[in-house]
Design an enzyme around this catalytic site. Structure first.
Site, short mmCIF file in Angstrom:
data_model
loop_
_atom_site.label_atom_id
_atom_site.label_comp_id
_atom_site.label_asym_id
_atom_site.label_seq_id
_atom_site.Cartn_x
_atom_site.Cartn_y
_atom_site.Cartn_z
N CYS A 18 0.81 -1.21 0.00
CA CYS A 18 0.00 0.00 0.00
C CYS A 18 0.84 1.26 0.00
O CYS A 18 0.35 2.34 -0.31
CB CYS A 18 -0.94 0.01 1.20
SG CYS A 18 -2.44 -0.91 0.86
N LYS A 21 0.96 3.25 -3.06
CA LYS A 21 -0.19 4.07 -3.43
C LYS A 21 0.23 5.53 -3.41
O LYS A 21 0.99 5.96 -2.54
CB LYS A 21 -1.30 3.83 -2.40
CG LYS A 21 -2.63 4.40 -2.77
CD LYS A 21 -3.71 3.83 -1.89
CE LYS A 21 -5.04 4.49 -2.20
NZ LYS A 21 -6.14 3.86 -1.49
N PHE A 50 -10.65 9.52 -7.07
CA PHE A 50 -10.10 8.41 -7.87
C PHE A 50 -9.90 7.17 -7.01
O PHE A 50 -9.05 6.36 -7.30
CB PHE A 50 -8.77 8.80 -8.52
CG PHE A 50 -8.93 9.27 -9.93
CD1 PHE A 50 -8.14 8.76 -10.95
CD2 PHE A 50 -9.89 10.22 -10.24
CE1 PHE A 50 -8.29 9.20 -12.25
CE2 PHE A 50 -10.04 10.65 -11.54
CZ PHE A 50 -9.25 10.14 -12.55
N ASP A 51 -10.67 6.99 -5.95
CA ASP A 51 -10.42 5.86 -5.08
C ASP A 51 -11.65 5.08 -4.69
O ASP A 51 -11.51 3.98 -4.19
CB ASP A 51 -9.73 6.32 -3.80
CG ASP A 51 -8.25 6.47 -4.01
OD1 ASP A 51 -7.61 5.46 -4.30
OD2 ASP A 51 -7.74 7.59 -3.93
N ASP A 52 -12.83 5.61 -4.84
CA ASP A 52 -14.01 4.91 -4.38
C ASP A 52 -14.83 4.42 -5.56
O ASP A 52 -14.48 4.65 -6.70
CB ASP A 52 -14.84 5.82 -3.48
CG ASP A 52 -14.05 6.20 -2.24
OD1 ASP A 52 -13.39 5.32 -1.69
OD2 ASP A 52 -14.07 7.39 -1.86
N ASP A 69 -8.97 -1.60 -8.21
CA ASP A 69 -7.84 -1.48 -7.28
C ASP A 69 -6.79 -2.52 -7.61
O ASP A 69 -7.12 -3.63 -8.04
CB ASP A 69 -8.33 -1.65 -5.83
CG ASP A 69 -7.36 -1.03 -4.82
OD1 ASP A 69 -6.36 -0.41 -5.24
OD2 ASP A 69 -7.61 -1.16 -3.62
N ASP A 92 -15.52 -2.65 -2.38
CA ASP A 92 -16.14 -1.36 -2.69
C ASP A 92 -17.56 -1.52 -3.23
O ASP A 92 -18.39 -0.63 -3.05
CB ASP A 92 -15.28 -0.59 -3.70
CG ASP A 92 -14.13 0.14 -3.03
OD1 ASP A 92 -14.36 0.76 -1.97
OD2 ASP A 92 -13.01 0.08 -3.56
N HIS A 141 -6.03 -7.88 -18.32
CA HIS A 141 -4.86 -7.57 -19.14
C HIS A 141 -3.62 -7.89 -18.33
O HIS A 141 -3.56 -7.62 -17.13
CB HIS A 141 -4.87 -6.10 -19.57
CG HIS A 141 -3.83 -5.78 -20.59
ND1 HIS A 141 -3.91 -6.24 -21.89
CD2 HIS A 141 -2.67 -5.10 -20.51
CE1 HIS A 141 -2.85 -5.83 -22.56
NE2 HIS A 141 -2.08 -5.13 -21.74
N ASP A 230 -16.08 1.24 3.17
CA ASP A 230 -15.13 0.22 3.62
C ASP A 230 -13.86 0.91 4.08
O ASP A 230 -13.45 1.94 3.55
CB ASP A 230 -14.88 -0.88 2.58
CG ASP A 230 -14.32 -0.38 1.27
OD1 ASP A 230 -14.43 0.83 0.99
OD2 ASP A 230 -13.76 -1.20 0.53
#
Lengths: 355, 355
Positions: A18, A21, A50-52, A69, A92, A141, A230
């Site tokens: 993490c 990130k 840009f995260d949820d 994610d 999510d 991918h 979350d």
């Protein structure tokens, strides 16, 4: 046949899990410079950070939940990494009240240094977890890259009137958390080779656990959920603050009631922290206060979670029965706080207090 | 204010663009070892190769089209890289007959060595292209990584009875291609610093162009499309072979009619090839034959495309009017071949012949 020494995935990573990130602050400064067109009416929730998860309304009864994610290994066993990455990405969708239907894999791995059998195990873990969620891994991918990275893009479905927003937390609500805190410290200890995966089994099992709570709840309890999120990379404090701000409320946490993994506090005291502990503290600066003097306990609330639990803001009338319904599947489920009216009703920002 | 020298994105990459893609053969050997559960009935098309779009049926009138692609820079200008990556990812939705509705970004960039302004430009290019497609960029995930990589996960909608499969090509059909070939050789020349982006402007513009053909076609022409695919990393030969196999047909191409960028053959003759030229040839081994002796021209048909055109298998009655309707938006559109009955009707494999 050649025998290879066991590969510890966490030791293949330079930038840690993490920690790789990009910090929320930096990302926001970049996104603030991009000109986005106004959202069309069918985009009910976008992801400014840009995260949820985002919500796209197809018609009056069906909306899409969209989330994505991926990250570098935080555990050593390929199968567990696949399971955790999948549970984390699927989470999510659950946090929005949706059910996942399809997933696509995002896979980058060093062809030259990691055996194909590692990738097979990793994908098997992901396929098994996606299937357990009732969804299908339908594509993805794969690229050759220096550092192993894996994750999923997930699409779920939700009734547009039954989306669990994080903006509807109400005065008098009870706050419930469904999983213990501490995956950041646990995986930092693993990465430093201070412990084995077996030593932190409670954390591994928790990260593999799907945040699918709806099937365990009665109708009355489900309709008592006012807001949900979350708890992941920004820690309990970061995600609770996002919810408190969006709802213009203040959250009051009972620190001693907040569940944690058995060795989480030990690892924090031994200094097994990540960059995210610091950036999560910075992110909530000035909005979080503590009624105790224990810097290590503060770190627990900034600890970045992978596949963390759901933080629910629920009607006080259903809180007790809800905990009872969840506890067999999510044994750490606990009432961890309550919602007060925001001290500054004309401010868009909420605030958190940990007693 | 500090002035930085212009950054050429292609020079930041060790493994080159599409070359970083894992070869189809290797990927298939990995996937063959993963146990997938049987697809539920609502998964109409999965992506066994992990490379094409999947279809998930929501109800009798609506299905989801799901696709995902990302890669390292193949051009130097950040805005163009964002536009091309977006057009390329959106293309798979168009190739299935769908319309894209949402996209999420997959972004990995070296925080320490690439300025934020580069990322802003890149995202702006993607946002503009996604918006031009009538879709919304609703989220994504960003990590700090050694090498810049960018792409999108895209969700589209399609009527389940109007999916353009690649398995319904019919004897007597006409094959139409909507964009020139040669992006692999063009971008290889750019990466070798033999040319500037300006020198290959026809290729850049083509890669930025959305494969949205439906709005240009009459109803009669649309219903004359029996099969469609977009030509990307496996080249014309690879993607045509997939379609011929799935349809149990043979394709006969008119080599001289196949459109190419102005300098594509020059660059191929000068040896500006990629690893994919070789792996694409291997992929089609034994299934492709040539009626001419010109190894360089053969390479054109193996040239890996990024954001390449659509290959359409259409009823002979509508071919001429279809080309007329597409040519103003897609000026290279041409009839490039015809569909013969498979020589081996009991074999699942098709075959290609380039006259």
């Amino acid at each position: 046949m050649l025998k290879f020494p066991p590969l510890r995935l966490t030791q293949t990573v330079l930038k840690g899990g993490c920690a790789a990130k990009v910090a929320a602050k930096e990302l926001r400064s970049i996104l603030a410079q991009v000109r986005f067109p106004p959202n069309p009416a069918d985009v009910m929730v976008d992801a400014g950070s840009f995260d949820d998860a985002a919500i796209f309304k197809i018609n009056s009864t069906t909306a899409l939940v969209q989330t994505l994610d991926f990250f570098t290994p935080i555990v050593d066993t390929p199968r567990n990494f696949g399971r955790i990455a999948a549970a984390n990405a699927l989470s999510d969708v659950y946090a929005m009240g949706g059910r996942p239907v399809t997933a696509m894999s995002i896979l980058a791995f060093p062809l030259g240094t990691i055996q194909n059998s590692v990738v097979v195990e990793l994908l098997q873990g992901a396929v098994d977890t996606v299937s357990a969620a009732g969804a299908s891994l339908v594509g993805g991918h794969t690229i050759d890259d220096d550092t192993l990275k894996f994750g999923l893009s997930v699409t779920g479905l939700v009734h547009p009137e039954h989306v669990w927003s994080n903006a509807n937390s109400r005065e008098g609500d009870v706050l419930i958390l469904t999983k213990p805190l501490g995956t950041g410290a646990l995986t930092a200890a693993l990465k430093r080779e201070e412990v084995s995966e077996e030593d932190i089994r409670d954390g591994i099992e928790s990260m593999c656990l799907l945040n699918e709570i709806a099937s365990h709840l009665g109708e009355r309890e489900k309709s008592g959920i006012h807001a949900a999120t979350d708890v992941t990379g920004f820690g309990l404090a970061g995600h609770a603050l996002n919810m408190a701000r969006a709802s213009a409320q203040s959250f009051h946490f009972y620190s001693s009631e907040i569940p944690r993994f058995s060795r989480a506090m030990e690892f924090i005291r031994r200094g097994f922290l990540t960059k995210a502990h610091r950036t999560n503290r910075e992110y909530t600066q000035g909005k979080v206060s503590f009624g105790f003097k224990d810097p290590d306990l503060e770190e627990l609330f900034f600890d970045p979670q992978t596949s963390g639990g759901l933080l629910l803001s629920v009607s006080a009338e259903v809180a007790e029965t809800m905990v009872g319904q969840l506890i067999s599947r999510f044994p750490a489920t606990a009432v961890v706080g309550k919602v007060l009216k925001s001290n500054a009703p004309h401010s868009e920002a909420g605030a958190l207090f940990f007693e």
